[in-house]
Design an enzyme around this catalytic site. Structure first.
Site, PDB file in Angstrom:
ATOM      1  N   ASP A  38      73.543  50.460  78.606  1.00  0.00           N
ATOM      2  CA  ASP A  38      73.941  51.834  79.452  1.00  0.00           C
ATOM      3  C   ASP A  38      71.997  51.083  80.024  1.00  0.00           C
ATOM      4  O   ASP A  38      71.228  52.400  80.659  1.00  0.00           O
ATOM      5  CB  ASP A  38      73.445  52.512  78.570  1.00  0.00           C
ATOM      6  CG  ASP A  38      72.914  53.618  77.768  1.00  0.00           C
ATOM      7  OD1 ASP A  38      72.792  52.193  77.083  1.00  0.00           O
ATOM      8  OD2 ASP A  38      72.557  53.886  76.982  1.00  0.00           O
ATOM      9  N   GLU A  39      71.266  50.255  79.165  1.00  0.00           N
ATOM     10  CA  GLU A  39      69.585  50.047  79.470  1.00  0.00           C
ATOM     11  C   GLU A  39      69.192  48.322  79.453  1.00  0.00           C
ATOM     12  O   GLU A  39      69.984  47.525  79.068  1.00  0.00           O
ATOM     13  CB  GLU A  39      69.097  50.511  77.523  1.00  0.00           C
ATOM     14  CG  GLU A  39      68.135  50.589  77.907  1.00  0.00           C
ATOM     15  CD  GLU A  39      67.283  50.962  76.655  1.00  0.00           C
ATOM     16  OE1 GLU A  39      65.925  51.556  76.456  1.00  0.00           O
ATOM     17  OE2 GLU A  39      68.233  50.745  75.457  1.00  0.00           O
TER      18      GLU A  39
END
Length: 359
Positions: free
Chosen positions: A107-108
């Site tokens: 997610d990053e």
């Protein structure tokens, strides 16, 4: 102006990613406090929705503690294959803007858009477009930080969460950093922040006033990093297709394990998950580490390194079993077991090599 200040770096971070996916896919969870993880006595929160965070629920928190903080908390079992599929969607959007993508997790990621595929001069505009497309194509929101280095971009993405965006321009970094507490710095954990506080260092300005030699004396090699970030300096490039340093999985058991057979059985699901991840990613590693946490919370590790990367799951199982035998006889119960593989390489780079163990 140093060349680094001409760079345009974006840090994209999905908002409460796992929990948001669950709320997206189950309308009954929307607007409610949600935790992804196990609700059993020894379960752990893997992710918490923003509704849950308002009650103080955080990732890595024991499930029982989370329930005490938020009795209305709803637990959902993680669906990592779904999260991976959504992550792939998001990274496909990134790839339309730049090939320089450095994933940090599902997610990053960091993006270097200094020279981008759309020939857009504004990194702020690129971040806005990407966030809008993520929302349209996945139904999820993301936050973004834009700056001239990775450290500042990471700080900026946290500044307007959730579903926000913040820009730190060249010339603004030093003033921005000096007002922050050291605990807000990426790379300064709770233990290090507490040690800094004991030494009279509370803010970025306090940190900037310390000589590099003094910081290295108290914090080792990391002292040079702290010296640099206190000055808003970070020369690290965005590294595309960055190879992970390790892959691991662990589990906390409802009842303590006491026998060798229980240890083997308890570690097997984690071993399977780690090996499957390596297979999907075309990765092979040389160091196997078994992590053990006893009932009294004492934690130890046992490791073994091979001359060349492991070539089969059977070899991984063999090494794990041998590492488990070093724990015997057990003087106390085992509440957690984990396994990780590190010293990773791509499998193609290791084809044809034979296994030799270093004992």
């Amino acid at each position: 102006m140093p060349p680094e200040e001409n760079r345009k770096i974006i840090h994209l971070d999905m908002d409460a990613f796992y929990a948001s996916v669950e709320q997206r896919d189950n309308p009954e969870l929307r607007g409610r406090p949600v935790a992804v993880g196990g609700s059993r006595q020894r379960g752990v929160v893997a992710a918490a929705s923003y509704e849950a965070r308002q009650y103080g629920v955080r990732s890595a928190m024991a499930s029982m503690v989370a329930i005490r903080k938020c009795p209305a908390l709803t637990f959902v079992k993680p669906r990592f294959e779904v999260y991976k599929a959504v992550s792939n969607q998001i990274h496909a959007i990134f790839a339309e803007y730049t090939p320089l993508i450095e994933p940090l997790s599902l997610d990053e990621a960091y993006l270097d858009v200094t020279h981008n595929l759309k020939n857009m001069p504004s990194a702020t505009r690129i971040a806005e477009e990407i966030r809008a497309r993520i929302h349209v194509e996945t139904g999820l929101t993301a936050s973004a930080g834009v700056s001239y280095n990775k450290f500042l971009a990471k700080l900026a993405s946290d500044y307007r969460k959730p579903n926000g965006q913040f820009l730190i321009r060249p010339g603004q970094g030093l003033a921005f950093v000096e007002t922050l507490t050291v605990g807000q710095f990426h790379g300064v954990g709770r233990v290090t922040a507490a040690k800094m506080n004991e030494l009279g260092i509370f803010t970025g300005l306090d940190l900037r006033q310390q000589p590099e030699a003094w910081l290295r004396q108290h914090f080792g090699k990391a002292g040079s990093y702290y010296h640099a970030i206190a000055r808003a300096e970070d020369h690290r490039p965005v590294k595309a297709d960055r190879l992970r340093k390790s892959v691991g999985s662990e589990n906390t058991f409802e009842q303590d394990l006491w026998t060798y057979d229980e240890l083997v059985a308890g570690l097997q699901p984690e071993l399977e998950q780690v090996w499957a991840y390596c297979q999907r990613g075309g990765l092979a590693g040389r160091t196997v580490t078994v992590k053990v946490k006893y009932a009294d919370f004492q934690q130890i590790t046992r490791s073994r390194t091979t001359l060349v990367p492991l070539s089969s799951k059977a070899l991984l199982e063999q090494i794990c079993r041998e590492l488990l035998t070093t724990l015997l006889p057990l003087a106390k119960g085992v509440r957690l077991l984990g396994v990780s593989i590190s010293n990773l390489h791509t499998a193609e780079a290791t084809a044809g090599q034979q296994l030799t163990l270093i004992f």
